[in-house]
Scaffold this motif. Sequence first.
Motif, mmCIF file in Angstrom:
data_model
loop_
_atom_site.group_PDB
_atom_site.id
_atom_site.type_symbol
_atom_site.label_atom_id
_atom_site.label_comp_id
_atom_site.label_asym_id
_atom_site.label_seq_id
_atom_site.Cartn_x
_atom_site.Cartn_y
_atom_site.Cartn_z
ATOM 1 N N PRO A 165 0.863 -1.207 -0.022
ATOM 2 C CA PRO A 165 -0.164 0.050 0.138
ATOM 3 C C PRO A 165 0.934 1.186 0.123
ATOM 4 O O PRO A 165 2.019 1.295 0.398
ATOM 5 C CB PRO A 165 -0.573 0.127 1.371
ATOM 6 C CG PRO A 165 -0.084 -0.785 2.294
ATOM 7 C CD PRO A 165 0.847 -1.967 1.208
ATOM 8 N N LYS A 166 0.384 2.485 -0.169
ATOM 9 C CA LYS A 166 0.938 3.822 -0.175
ATOM 10 C C LYS A 166 1.356 4.061 1.122
ATOM 11 O O LYS A 166 0.336 3.647 1.867
ATOM 12 C CB LYS A 166 0.419 4.547 -1.076
ATOM 13 C CG LYS A 166 -1.305 5.078 -0.386
ATOM 14 C CD LYS A 166 -1.860 6.030 -1.303
ATOM 15 C CE LYS A 166 -3.438 6.435 -0.682
ATOM 16 N NZ LYS A 166 -4.043 7.302 -1.512
ATOM 17 N N LYS A 167 1.877 4.974 1.599
ATOM 18 C CA LYS A 167 2.087 5.600 2.926
ATOM 19 C C LYS A 167 1.307 6.899 3.021
ATOM 20 O O LYS A 167 1.056 7.561 1.957
ATOM 21 C CB LYS A 167 3.506 5.734 3.235
ATOM 22 C CG LYS A 167 4.390 6.511 2.308
ATOM 23 C CD LYS A 167 5.847 6.618 3.008
ATOM 24 C CE LYS A 167 6.805 7.396 1.974
ATOM 25 N NZ LYS A 167 8.251 7.364 2.420
ATOM 26 N N ASN A 168 1.016 7.104 4.231
ATOM 27 C CA ASN A 168 0.313 8.464 4.492
ATOM 28 C C ASN A 168 1.218 9.549 4.677
ATOM 29 O O ASN A 168 1.430 9.775 6.201
ATOM 30 C CB ASN A 168 -1.023 8.132 5.480
ATOM 31 C CG ASN A 168 -1.742 9.291 5.713
ATOM 32 O OD1 ASN A 168 -1.585 10.392 5.328
ATOM 33 N ND2 ASN A 168 -2.877 9.078 6.409
ATOM 34 N N LEU A 169 1.630 10.030 3.738
ATOM 35 C CA LEU A 169 2.686 11.188 3.923
ATOM 36 C C LEU A 169 1.900 12.568 4.809
ATOM 37 O O LEU A 169 2.838 13.057 5.544
ATOM 38 C CB LEU A 169 3.424 11.515 3.003
ATOM 39 C CG LEU A 169 4.712 11.971 3.342
ATOM 40 C CD1 LEU A 169 5.690 10.851 3.588
ATOM 41 C CD2 LEU A 169 5.253 12.900 2.319
ATOM 42 N N ALA A 170 1.004 12.789 4.430
ATOM 43 C CA ALA A 170 0.411 14.038 5.213
ATOM 44 C C ALA A 170 0.320 13.640 6.707
ATOM 45 O O ALA A 170 0.578 14.609 7.559
ATOM 46 C CB ALA A 170 -1.113 14.254 4.845
ATOM 47 N N LEU A 171 -0.174 12.639 6.838
ATOM 48 C CA LEU A 171 -0.126 12.326 8.466
ATOM 49 C C LEU A 171 1.164 12.135 9.015
ATOM 50 O O LEU A 171 1.544 12.732 10.146
ATOM 51 C CB LEU A 171 -0.695 10.677 8.737
ATOM 52 C CG LEU A 171 -1.068 10.645 10.091
ATOM 53 C CD1 LEU A 171 -1.834 11.505 10.869
ATOM 54 C CD2 LEU A 171 -1.456 8.901 10.238
ATOM 55 N N LEU A 172 2.229 11.515 8.352
ATOM 56 C CA LEU A 172 3.519 11.750 8.729
ATOM 57 C C LEU A 172 4.001 13.159 8.947
ATOM 58 O O LEU A 172 4.815 13.376 9.883
ATOM 59 C CB LEU A 172 4.528 11.005 7.756
ATOM 60 C CG LEU A 172 4.759 9.577 7.613
ATOM 61 C CD1 LEU A 172 5.348 9.003 6.751
ATOM 62 C CD2 LEU A 172 5.408 9.145 9.017
ATOM 63 N N MET A 173 3.540 14.101 7.928
ATOM 64 C CA MET A 173 4.187 15.262 8.055
ATOM 65 C C MET A 173 3.424 16.134 9.502
ATOM 66 O O MET A 173 3.830 16.882 10.052
ATOM 67 C CB MET A 173 3.636 16.196 6.939
ATOM 68 C CG MET A 173 4.512 15.721 5.979
ATOM 69 S SD MET A 173 6.302 15.678 6.183
ATOM 70 C CE MET A 173 6.633 17.408 6.530
ATOM 71 N N LEU A 174 1.974 15.523 9.635
ATOM 72 C CA LEU A 174 1.374 16.105 11.034
ATOM 73 C C LEU A 174 2.321 15.720 12.116
ATOM 74 O O LEU A 174 2.461 16.507 12.900
ATOM 75 C CB LEU A 174 0.086 15.521 10.837
ATOM 76 C CG LEU A 174 -0.733 15.816 11.872
ATOM 77 C CD1 LEU A 174 -1.265 17.661 12.076
ATOM 78 C CD2 LEU A 174 -2.103 15.230 12.288
ATOM 79 N N GLU A 175 2.814 14.507 12.200
ATOM 80 C CA GLU A 175 3.530 14.024 13.486
ATOM 81 C C GLU A 175 4.703 14.873 13.566
ATOM 82 O O GLU A 175 5.398 14.693 14.509
ATOM 83 C CB GLU A 175 3.639 12.628 13.137
ATOM 84 C CG GLU A 175 2.481 11.504 13.048
ATOM 85 C CD GLU A 175 1.440 11.765 14.004
ATOM 86 O OE1 GLU A 175 1.480 12.760 15.166
ATOM 87 O OE2 GLU A 175 0.377 11.224 13.921
#
Lengths: 312, 376
Positions: A165-175
């Motif tokens: 699957p793809k990764k959730n980069l927006a969420l990673l940036m939020l973290e």
Amino acid sequence: MTTSIKQLPDIEQVLSGNGACGGCPATMGLRVVGKALGSNAIMLLTPSCAVASMGMTPKLGYNWPCINICFASAGSSASGITHAVEIMQEKGRLQGELPTVFTWTGDGGTYDIGFQALSAAAERNDNIIHFCYNNEAYSNTGVQRSGATPRGCFTTTTPTGKRQPKKNLALLMLEHNIPYVATANVAYPGDLYDKVVKAKNTPGTKYIEILAPCYLGWQFDMSETVQMSRAAVRCGAWLLWEAENGKINFNNPSARIISGKKAAEPVDEYLMNQGRFNRLLKGPDATQRIAEIQGDIDREIAFMRERAKITV
Amino acid sequence: MKAAQVTMETGAHAAALAVKSARVDVVPGYPITPQTSIMEAVAEMVENGELHARFIPVEGEHSAMAAAVAASAAGARVFTATSANGLLYMHEVLHMASGGRLPVVMCNVNRGIFAPWTLWADHQDSMAQRDTGWIQYHCSSNQEVFNTILQAFRVAEQINIPVMVNFDGFTISHCLMPLTVPPQEEIDRFLPPHEPEWRLDPAHPSSFSNVTNAPEYAPFRQMLSDDIMAAIPLVKQAAQEYKDITGMWDGDTIDTYRLEDAEVVAFAVNSMAAELRLSVDILREQGIKAGLLRPRLYLPFPAEDIINALPQNAQVMVLDRNYNFGHPGGILAAELKSVLFGRRNDITVKNRVMGIGGIDLTRRFMADEIRAMMDD
Ligand SMILES: Cc1ncc(C[n+]2csc(CCOP(=O)(O)OP(=O)(O)O)c2C)c(N)n1
Ligand code: SF4
Ligand SMILES: [Mg+2]
């Protein structure tokens, strides 16, 4: 209230006569970004379709000072510029309002080779906006997989469909605890515009990711970019949300899907309207592999619903 | 007028003091031994307000150079520093700095490169960057490091080519020597504020490093090749004017010692060349007419100055602290032979590689080597 498309300012920062494909989602997105940022901005680009589209030296189709930088460097080079203009202003060598420093970068330059420098810029909270126009592949080099390519998708380096699957980069940036993170989509230009205006008026690192269905990589008719973008949101393959100071809010129509007011459409039709899932859809294990893709979407919706409840 | 200040400083701290004297605007930095102390000193100066600049603590050297070139394109005066693997990691962006004609100044504190790991000095790191289009100085003392950084900014900003100032790890970077810091008004006279012809400016939207076709690309590259050669007179002018203003002199493109009547000429760069002056004295005491020619400027290679300086029929003993892999011997010897060929057929060039990975190069050891090389 979301700004309507009719209310967008007349200013055009994307000039006519650039080199993008007809119906290019990245260029459509950039046009809206230009309306929100205005002309007082400095643009950084990493190798991508956006560079291939900007016009060859000495011509330029984007009405900003634009610098092409190394592929891995969006975050660090943007930091260099923002610190440079700030210190030059402090020392009296620059007058007037500081320009917005923004990167315009593909998913390759964001999820993959550019992630280290971007993560570091965010951790330093340097005053930049990082835009990722996400066409879910390396389009410029002829459609290879990226970390944003969804499961099951054909690219030239995933000839039987991507297995992960793809990764959730927006969420990673939020973290990274940055003040503003948002996802957007070219089918919702008013929503995108409002998000860019917020980012422009927020100091620190801002991250905006725009889903950009690319007819070439996704294999659909170039007149259908907007419909494809909208379909991605309706089936929940793309969620529209923003987070100000860490608090996630979903935007419609994703808000209705998250709250359960409206069910996400099944993914089948979305997949069938694109050529990039063809091999999978025609394969002997099609049912199982479609179920895997649906499972990824369902999991992401459930996860983001829960993640948004954390507000500390 | 205020008098110059003399203090005891390490080479690394001398570099940091030069950054302060140059009124640098932006310093992206990432630690690597033996360069780290430069970054620490600059970070401290920025933090306590001694230096009005931005220190950007990036996450790696590729990013350090990427931030440096971009800040320079925005119009700032920019410095960074690195060593060994950090320099190698920057390689792609070094080309962007020179191709983009961005006058960044960087110290490279010479250290042997991985694998296997070593912390100690040799010159493989800087010399491996030969074809990146940077101007390269190599310095032999703490004072020269300080002086050269100021001269480097001047030359870089005159012709829009980045400059690397190299000096040996530990021998120079970590050893104390007396350092003269000229009064700030003298330095300001020597190094005027950076006023780039061009910068990223929203009032003048234009593209920088955009895609080209061959008819545009080829002239850009030709211009860089021509302009880097044009640095030679500017390097000389900068050294001369620095001397006129501050009274200090380290040589210009080259530095020589007892060369005029020499029959045996030692040829080397960096701290070993300082030690070689003493080797020359030893050899002279032993009745050998020895001398020294140190290229202070490695790139552009000061061919004419070397050709003109070498005495008739001299044997030149090139002491390389690097390997020219795929060829016997070292890189400096190959460079020297290529410029002498057809121009000075009276000269004999001999070569040994030594001091790799920090092996100590004492005056006696090098005097003995040179004497032995006479029979090579
Ligand atoms: C260091 C480096 N590695 C590889 C490339 C080749 N390259 C150019 S564009 C590109 C893909 C870009 O993908 P993305 O960022 O998603 O932008 P898109 O092409 O999809 O617009 C690659 C791999 C490069 N220019 N530099
Ligand atoms: S390949 Fe796709 S992203 Fe690239 S210019 Fe064409 S439509 Fe735009
Ligand atoms: Mg892409």
